[in-house]
Design a protein around this motif. Structure first.
Motif, PDB file in Angstrom:
ATOM      1  N   ILE A  91       0.813  -1.233   0.000  1.00  0.00           N
ATOM      2  CA  ILE A  91       0.000   0.000   0.000  1.00  0.00           C
ATOM      3  C   ILE A  91       0.842   1.277   0.000  1.00  0.00           C
ATOM      4  CG2 ILE A  91      -1.966  -1.136   1.116  1.00  0.00           C
ATOM      5  CD1 ILE A  91      -1.110   0.228   3.769  1.00  0.00           C
ATOM      6  N   LEU A  92       2.189   1.121  -0.010  1.00  0.00           N
ATOM      7  CA  LEU A  92       3.066   2.305   0.021  1.00  0.00           C
ATOM      8  C   LEU A  92       3.974   2.347  -1.219  1.00  0.00           C
ATOM      9  CD1 LEU A  92       4.009   2.371   3.839  1.00  0.00           C
ATOM     10  CD2 LEU A  92       2.360   3.831   2.638  1.00  0.00           C
ATOM     11  N   LEU A  93       3.376   2.094  -2.367  1.00  0.00           N
ATOM     12  CA  LEU A  93       4.128   1.985  -3.620  1.00  0.00           C
ATOM     13  C   LEU A  93       5.002   3.206  -3.896  1.00  0.00           C
ATOM     14  CD1 LEU A  93       4.464   0.204  -6.165  1.00  0.00           C
ATOM     15  CD2 LEU A  93       2.430   1.323  -7.100  1.00  0.00           C
ATOM     16  N   ASP A  94       4.403   4.384  -3.868  1.00  0.00           N
ATOM     17  CA  ASP A  94       5.171   5.603  -4.180  1.00  0.00           C
ATOM     18  C   ASP A  94       6.186   5.896  -3.076  1.00  0.00           C
ATOM     19  OD1 ASP A  94       2.996   6.148  -2.478  1.00  0.00           O
ATOM     20  OD2 ASP A  94       2.742   8.205  -3.205  1.00  0.00           O
ATOM     21  N   TYR A  95       5.729   5.839  -1.827  1.00  0.00           N
ATOM     22  CA  TYR A  95       6.589   6.161  -0.676  1.00  0.00           C
ATOM     23  C   TYR A  95       7.797   5.224  -0.602  1.00  0.00           C
ATOM     24  CZ  TYR A  95       7.953   6.558   4.277  1.00  0.00           C
ATOM     25  OH  TYR A  95       8.659   6.717   5.451  1.00  0.00           O
ATOM     26  N   ALA A  96       7.542   3.913  -0.679  1.00  0.00           N
ATOM     27  CA  ALA A  96       8.640   2.945  -0.547  1.00  0.00           C
ATOM     28  C   ALA A  96       9.674   3.161  -1.643  1.00  0.00           C
ATOM     29  CB  ALA A  96       8.083   1.523  -0.587  1.00  0.00           C
ATOM     30  N   THR A  97       9.194   3.505  -2.843  1.00  0.00           N
ATOM     31  CA  THR A  97      10.107   3.740  -3.970  1.00  0.00           C
ATOM     32  C   THR A  97      10.990   4.958  -3.702  1.00  0.00           C
ATOM     33  OG1 THR A  97       8.447   2.761  -5.419  1.00  0.00           O
ATOM     34  CG2 THR A  97      10.202   4.000  -6.478  1.00  0.00           C
ATOM     35  N   THR A  98      10.420   6.002  -3.085  1.00  0.00           N
ATOM     36  CA  THR A  98      11.262   7.172  -2.769  1.00  0.00           C
ATOM     37  C   THR A  98      12.324   6.804  -1.736  1.00  0.00           C
ATOM     38  OG1 THR A  98       9.864   8.055  -0.942  1.00  0.00           O
ATOM     39  CG2 THR A  98       9.391   8.850  -3.185  1.00  0.00           C
ATOM     40  N   LYS A  99      11.986   5.912  -0.810  1.00  0.00           N
ATOM     41  CA  LYS A  99      12.938   5.587   0.252  1.00  0.00           C
ATOM     42  C   LYS A  99      14.122   4.780  -0.295  1.00  0.00           C
ATOM     43  CE  LYS A  99      11.053   8.019   3.345  1.00  0.00           C
ATOM     44  NZ  LYS A  99      11.748   9.094   4.048  1.00  0.00           N
ATOM     45  N   ALA A 100      13.860   3.904  -1.270  1.00  0.00           N
ATOM     46  CA  ALA A 100      14.966   3.204  -1.937  1.00  0.00           C
ATOM     47  C   ALA A 100      15.826   4.212  -2.699  1.00  0.00           C
ATOM     48  CB  ALA A 100      14.415   2.136  -2.877  1.00  0.00           C
ATOM     49  N   SER A 101      15.185   5.202  -3.308  1.00  0.00           N
ATOM     50  CA  SER A 101      15.939   6.250  -4.033  1.00  0.00           C
ATOM     51  C   SER A 101      16.850   7.012  -3.083  1.00  0.00           C
ATOM     52  CB  SER A 101      14.977   7.258  -4.678  1.00  0.00           C
ATOM     53  OG  SER A 101      14.137   6.637  -5.586  1.00  0.00           O
ATOM     54  N   ILE A 102      16.353   7.296  -1.896  1.00  0.00           N
ATOM     55  CA  ILE A 102      17.140   8.066  -0.917  1.00  0.00           C
ATOM     56  C   ILE A 102      18.406   7.287  -0.535  1.00  0.00           C
ATOM     57  CG2 ILE A 102      17.124   8.900   1.486  1.00  0.00           C
ATOM     58  CD1 ILE A 102      14.061   9.560   0.966  1.00  0.00           C
ATOM     59  N   ASN A 103      18.284   5.971  -0.359  1.00  0.00           N
ATOM     60  CA  ASN A 103      19.473   5.159  -0.042  1.00  0.00           C
ATOM     61  C   ASN A 103      20.503   5.240  -1.157  1.00  0.00           C
ATOM     62  OD1 ASN A 103      18.615   4.253   2.431  1.00  0.00           O
ATOM     63  ND2 ASN A 103      17.827   2.306   1.675  1.00  0.00           N
ATOM     64  N   THR A 104      20.054   5.075  -2.386  1.00  0.00           N
ATOM     65  CA  THR A 104      20.982   5.041  -3.521  1.00  0.00           C
ATOM     66  C   THR A 104      21.597   6.419  -3.758  1.00  0.00           C
ATOM     67  OG1 THR A 104      19.742   3.221  -4.457  1.00  0.00           O
ATOM     68  CG2 THR A 104      21.179   4.436  -5.961  1.00  0.00           C
ATOM     69  N   PHE A 105      20.773   7.463  -3.692  1.00  0.00           N
ATOM     70  CA  PHE A 105      21.260   8.846  -3.828  1.00  0.00           C
ATOM     71  C   PHE A 105      22.377   9.102  -2.806  1.00  0.00           C
ATOM     72  CE2 PHE A 105      21.162  13.229  -2.334  1.00  0.00           C
ATOM     73  CZ  PHE A 105      21.042  13.998  -3.484  1.00  0.00           C
ATOM     74  N   SER A 106      22.147   8.667  -1.578  1.00  0.00           N
ATOM     75  CA  SER A 106      23.099   8.964  -0.500  1.00  0.00           C
ATOM     76  C   SER A 106      24.417   8.227  -0.702  1.00  0.00           C
ATOM     77  CB  SER A 106      22.479   8.585   0.856  1.00  0.00           C
ATOM     78  OG  SER A 106      21.241   9.255   1.025  1.00  0.00           O
TER      79      SER A 106
END
Ligand code: NAD
Ligand code: MG
Length: 298
Positions: free
Chosen positions: A199-214
């Motif tokens: 149920i957190l498709l958009d949110y979870a995807t942003t959190k994976a992005s934050i890890n990779t960006f960092s």
């Protein structure tokens, strides 16, 4: 009085979720209206000078994890610029008061992080009013559950990415121009980055992005003496969760299925952000510190 150094049983140190956790508010939610009240550390967090004289920008500083971090940073000796939404002024003013009581400077600058100019203004405010910036803690976030991809609007998908990913990019970009060696950036991911809820498709995807960006940025700015790290919380009792972050009926058991058998409290996240901001973590960069009640994480 117990503080963050007092040994306690972590399974009973804070309460388990109960039916009284079931509650709802409109987004973004106010901590003032939550019952039970999240623990922001104002009664317990004891500073030991770990951030003396530092100049910090903290986003989402009015409530939840950002609030506990802003309070901890001030008690460790830092001055703080606080970012939050204008409708959160009541929560933010309480934090300003606690920071001033710690003898530190608090500069409140409400605005919308989806706006690049506001992000630049936040960093410029630190430079002008605190005399620089050497800690950037990106803690603001948007989380709205949607059960079915058919109902996930482009507007929400866009707003979640703007708040969680673009704002982090804009703030890092603006801050790094001013950062001297020894400065640190701390971004906020989630257990959702590796164990995404349907149920957190958009949110979870942003959190994976934050890890990779960092991890990418940490390598880019290492030679400038700037460190970039991530804190990845698990279920923490905050306004985010009671203002559309979770279905209301899930809240009565929120966090109880973690190995430590209860939800986390914001005060328990603050030491991770202090450690990653302070020179104690001088050889740590590109790392993710998971503070999630013991759930396995990569
Ligand atoms: P919170 O609601 O207390 O904090 C989120 C803050 O984000 C708000 O207070 C608001 O000031 C800010 N914000 C949201 N949209 C904004 C916008 N457009 N412009 C400016 N500010 C905006 O909730 P929290 O749980 O403390 O969230 C802090 C961070 O922790 C978020 O990044 C969240 O994803 C992350 N996180 C929370 C949990 C949890 O269980 N609570 C778990 C994992 C990660
Ligand atoms: Mg808030």
């Amino acid at each position: 009085m117990s503080d963050q150094f007092t040994v306690q049983d972590p399974t009973t140190q804070f309460q388990k979720a109960t039916p009284e956790f079931q509650q709802q508010q409109p987004e973004p939610g106010l901590e003032k209206k939550m019952q039970p009240k999240p623990d922001d550390g104002s009664q317990t967090y004891r500073g030991t000078g770990r951030l003396t004289g530092r100049k910090a920008v903290v986003t989402g500083a009015d409530s939840g994890i950002g609030r506990a971090v802003a309070i901890a940073y001030a008690r460790e000796g830092a001055d703080v610029v606080l970012s939050y939404l204008p409708e959160e002024e009541a929560d933010a003013q309480e934090v300003v008061k606690i920071i001033e009581e710690a003898g530190r400077k608090a500069v409140a600058l409400p605005g919308d992080l989806k706006d690049e100019q506001y992000c630049e203004q936040l960093i410029n405010t630190a430079v002008e009013q605190l005399g620089g910036i050497d800690i950037l803690a990106n803690i603001a976030g948007k989380q709205q559950f949607v059960e079915n991809i058919a109902d996930l609007t482009t507007e929400q998908f866009d707003a979640t990415f703007k708040t969680n990913v673009y704002a982090m990019f804009w703030l890092c970009k603006a801050a790094i121009k001013h950062m001297k060696p020894g400065s640190t950036i701390i971004n906020t991911s989630s257990i959702q980055a590796y164990s995404p809820s349907p149920i957190l498709l958009d949110y979870a995807t942003t959190k994976a992005s934050i890890n990779t960006f960092s991890k990418s940025l940490a390598q880019q700015v290492g030679e400038k003496g700037i460190r970039v790290n991530v804190v990845a919380p698990g279920p923490v009792w905050t306004p985010l969760q009671v203002s559309g972050g979770q279905p209301e009926d899930a809240l009565k058991e929120f966090g109880n299925s973690t190995p430590l058998t209860r939800p986390g409290q914001p005060v328990e996240m603050a030491p991770a952000y202090v450690f990653l901001a302070s020179p104690e973590s001088s050889y740590v960069s590109g790392e993710t510190l998971n503070a999630n009640g013991g759930m396995p994480s990569p």
